[in-house]
Design an enzyme around this catalytic site. Structure first.
Site, PDB file in Angstrom:
ATOM      1  N   SER A 141       0.755  -1.327   0.041  1.00  0.00           N
ATOM      2  CA  SER A 141      -0.346  -0.245  -0.077  1.00  0.00           C
ATOM      3  C   SER A 141       0.909   1.316  -0.103  1.00  0.00           C
ATOM      4  O   SER A 141       1.843   1.182   0.691  1.00  0.00           O
ATOM      5  CB  SER A 141      -0.865  -0.083   1.391  1.00  0.00           C
ATOM      6  OG  SER A 141      -1.501   1.439   1.622  1.00  0.00           O
ATOM      7  N   TYR A 154      -1.245  -0.522  10.624  1.00  0.00           N
ATOM      8  CA  TYR A 154      -1.727  -0.936   9.227  1.00  0.00           C
ATOM      9  C   TYR A 154      -0.320  -0.640   8.272  1.00  0.00           C
ATOM     10  O   TYR A 154       0.217  -1.494   7.492  1.00  0.00           O
ATOM     11  CB  TYR A 154      -2.845  -0.491   8.595  1.00  0.00           C
ATOM     12  CG  TYR A 154      -3.086  -0.638   7.152  1.00  0.00           C
ATOM     13  CD1 TYR A 154      -3.870  -1.849   6.713  1.00  0.00           C
ATOM     14  CD2 TYR A 154      -2.749   0.290   6.099  1.00  0.00           C
ATOM     15  CE1 TYR A 154      -3.982  -2.170   5.404  1.00  0.00           C
ATOM     16  CE2 TYR A 154      -3.006  -0.092   4.900  1.00  0.00           C
ATOM     17  CZ  TYR A 154      -3.765  -1.121   4.436  1.00  0.00           C
ATOM     18  OH  TYR A 154      -4.074  -1.342   3.090  1.00  0.00           O
TER      19      TYR A 154
HETATM   20  N1  LIG Z   1      -8.554  -0.531  -1.533  1.00  0.00           N
HETATM   21  C1  LIG Z   1      -7.787   0.143  -1.133  1.00  0.00           C
HETATM   22  O1  LIG Z   1      -7.681   1.357  -1.209  1.00  0.00           O
HETATM   23  C2  LIG Z   1      -6.015  -0.466  -1.217  1.00  0.00           C
HETATM   24  C3  LIG Z   1      -5.146   0.429  -1.076  1.00  0.00           C
HETATM   25  C4  LIG Z   1      -3.809   0.085  -0.723  1.00  0.00           C
HETATM   26  C5  LIG Z   1      -3.656  -1.292  -0.328  1.00  0.00           C
HETATM   27  N2  LIG Z   1      -4.967  -2.166  -0.296  1.00  0.00           N
HETATM   28  C6  LIG Z   1      -4.406  -3.584  -0.304  1.00  0.00           C
HETATM   29  O2  LIG Z   1      -5.167  -4.604  -1.455  1.00  0.00           O
HETATM   30  C7  LIG Z   1      -5.383  -5.734  -0.770  1.00  0.00           C
HETATM   31  C8  LIG Z   1      -6.837  -6.180  -1.095  1.00  0.00           C
HETATM   32  O3  LIG Z   1      -7.663  -5.145  -0.242  1.00  0.00           O
HETATM   33  P1  LIG Z   1      -8.884  -4.749  -0.901  1.00  0.00           P
HETATM   34  O4  LIG Z   1      -8.834  -3.376  -0.965  1.00  0.00           O
HETATM   35  O5  LIG Z   1      -9.264  -5.689  -2.244  1.00  0.00           O
HETATM   36  O6  LIG Z   1     -10.132  -5.088   0.395  1.00  0.00           O
HETATM   37  P2  LIG Z   1     -11.186  -6.146   0.457  1.00  0.00           P
HETATM   38  O7  LIG Z   1     -12.191  -5.759  -0.644  1.00  0.00           O
HETATM   39  O8  LIG Z   1     -11.645  -6.060   1.943  1.00  0.00           O
HETATM   40  O9  LIG Z   1     -10.609  -7.494   0.328  1.00  0.00           O
HETATM   41  C9  LIG Z   1      -9.836  -8.284   1.180  1.00  0.00           C
HETATM   42  C10 LIG Z   1     -10.186  -9.633   1.315  1.00  0.00           C
HETATM   43  O10 LIG Z   1      -9.325 -10.535   2.106  1.00  0.00           O
HETATM   44  C11 LIG Z   1     -10.331 -11.230   2.756  1.00  0.00           C
HETATM   45  N3  LIG Z   1      -9.568 -11.687   4.158  1.00  0.00           N
HETATM   46  C12 LIG Z   1      -9.359 -10.902   5.081  1.00  0.00           C
HETATM   47  N4  LIG Z   1      -8.709 -11.535   6.185  1.00  0.00           N
HETATM   48  C13 LIG Z   1      -8.660 -12.738   5.636  1.00  0.00           C
HETATM   49  C14 LIG Z   1      -7.963 -13.903   6.126  1.00  0.00           C
HETATM   50  N5  LIG Z   1      -7.255 -14.076   7.480  1.00  0.00           N
HETATM   51  N6  LIG Z   1      -8.093 -15.187   5.402  1.00  0.00           N
HETATM   52  C15 LIG Z   1      -8.525 -15.100   4.058  1.00  0.00           C
HETATM   53  N7  LIG Z   1      -9.091 -13.997   3.648  1.00  0.00           N
HETATM   54  C16 LIG Z   1      -9.206 -12.822   4.462  1.00  0.00           C
HETATM   55  C17 LIG Z   1     -11.589 -10.394   3.125  1.00  0.00           C
HETATM   56  O11 LIG Z   1     -12.590 -11.224   3.581  1.00  0.00           O
HETATM   57  P3  LIG Z   1     -13.726 -10.481   4.512  1.00  0.00           P
HETATM   58  O12 LIG Z   1     -14.397  -9.491   3.514  1.00  0.00           O
HETATM   59  O13 LIG Z   1     -14.411 -11.646   5.080  1.00  0.00           O
HETATM   60  O14 LIG Z   1     -13.095  -9.751   5.782  1.00  0.00           O
HETATM   61  C18 LIG Z   1     -11.878  -9.801   1.754  1.00  0.00           C
HETATM   62  O15 LIG Z   1     -12.506 -10.503   1.090  1.00  0.00           O
HETATM   63  C19 LIG Z   1      -4.959  -5.880   0.572  1.00  0.00           C
HETATM   64  O16 LIG Z   1      -3.525  -6.144   0.996  1.00  0.00           O
HETATM   65  C20 LIG Z   1      -5.002  -4.152   0.891  1.00  0.00           C
HETATM   66  O17 LIG Z   1      -4.162  -3.794   2.179  1.00  0.00           O
HETATM   67  C21 LIG Z   1      -5.742  -1.800  -0.518  1.00  0.00           C
END
Ligand SMILES: NC(=O)c1ccc[n+]([C@@H]2O[C@H](COP(=O)([O-])OP(=O)(O)OC[C@H]3O[C@@H](n4cnc5c(N)ncnc54)[C@H](OP(=O)(O)O)[C@@H]3O)[C@@H](O)[C@H]2O)c1
Length: 248
Positions: A141, A154
């Site tokens: 991130s 985080y």
């Molecule tokens: N979106 C942004 O703005 C952003 C920016 C920078 C970096 N990121 C990074 O991008 C990556 C994806 O995030 P996203 O934005 O796509 O978020 P998201 O939509 O919340 O997706 C994350 C997924 O990971 C699952 N998860 C959480 N804990 C888990 C576990 N212990 N075992 C297996 N699965 C698990 C979640 O399940 P649940 O829904 O059941 O919790 C969710 O389906 C992350 O590493 C995040 O830090 C995102």
């Protein structure tokens, strides 16, 4: 892009960036392993993946659980016999200040998922990635490079992930395995809503040079590029895709 015959594990495949990534790998004919804790969300994603005709497995697993992590690797090997790519996208974000009583509880909740699980899956997958000269893409991130308030725990874990990415790249490079990270800026997913932050993605637009928020498919495109042979010379890198957020 055609990734026919490649076997790809995507964690966090039930939602957001991981979901779009699993869909794009299936569209590219890869054999895709969808991993998430949320079975209902993965069902939706797997329907979209199946429509492309590629083979897939859906594994309900908590990546922070030792037995589940082992089961992810074992199930993949049993079904497909090899591993070419590991995408670590699963993570949680908790909003909160160092001055909050809940800060350490939030950290304890995140560390096993956002960092330890990636180290463990890397250890478990590495012997098989060496056999295929495969690669790993870790989703970090821009928070790993900023000092934004209220996401200190985080951000610290993401900074550690950047260092682990370089360390793993250095250690596995002589075996032909590439390890890279991607650092997205704000990207429309459920992550802010789930973090408890008192703002929305719309509030973050003005914090980017391009005055926009990314869609998950923009990050997924970059993940596929890094996972493919097109990037055969790239390892130990961290690609920022943030609409100019870091320059503000
Ligand atoms: N979106 C942004 O703005 C952003 C920016 C920078 C970096 N990121 C990074 O991008 C990556 C994806 O995030 P996203 O934005 O796509 O978020 P998201 O939509 O919340 O997706 C994350 C997924 O990971 C699952 N998860 C959480 N804990 C888990 C576990 N212990 N075992 C297996 N699965 C698990 C979640 O399940 P649940 O829904 O059941 O919790 C969710 O389906 C992350 O590493 C995040 O830090 C995102």
């Amino acid at each position: 892009m055609n990734l026919k015959g490649k076997v790809v594990i995507v964690s966090g495949a039930g939602s957001g960036i991981g979901a779009k990534t699993a869909e794009f790998f299936s569209r590219a004919n890869a054999n895709t392993v969808l991993v998430d804790m949320n079975e209902a969300k993965m069902k939706n994603v797997s329907e979209k993946c199946k429509a492309f005709g590629a083979e897939l497995i859906v594994i309900k697993a908590d990546v922070s659980n030792n037995e589940d992590a082992k089961r992810i690797i074992d199930t993949t090997l049993k079904k497909f016999g090899k591993i070419d790519v590991l995408v670590n996208s699963a993570a949680v974000a908790c909003y909160g200040s160092i001055l909050d009583e809940t800060f350490m509880k939030s950290y304890d909740g995140m560390v096993n998922i956002n960092l330890r699980a990636i180290l463990q899956l890397t250890c478990l997958a590495a012997p098989y990635l060496i056999k295929t000269k495969g690669n790993i893409v870790n989703i970090s991130s821009v928070a790993s490079m900023q000092t934004s308030r209220n996401i200190g725990a985080y951000a610290t874990l993401k900074a550690a992930l950047n260092h682990f990415t370089r360390t793993a790249a250095a250690e596995l490079g002589c075996s032909g395995v590439r390890v890279n990270a991607i650092s997205p800026g704000p990207t429309y997913t459920d992550i802010i809503k789930n973090s408890g932050a008192p703002f929305t993605f719309e509030d973050l637009k003005s914090a980017t040079l391009l005055n926009r928020i990314s869609e998950p498919d923009e990050i997924a495109d970059l993940i596929l590029y890094l996972a493919s042979d097109k990037s055969k010379g790239i390892t130990g890198s961290n690609f920022v895709i943030d609409n100019g957020n870091l320059l503000m």
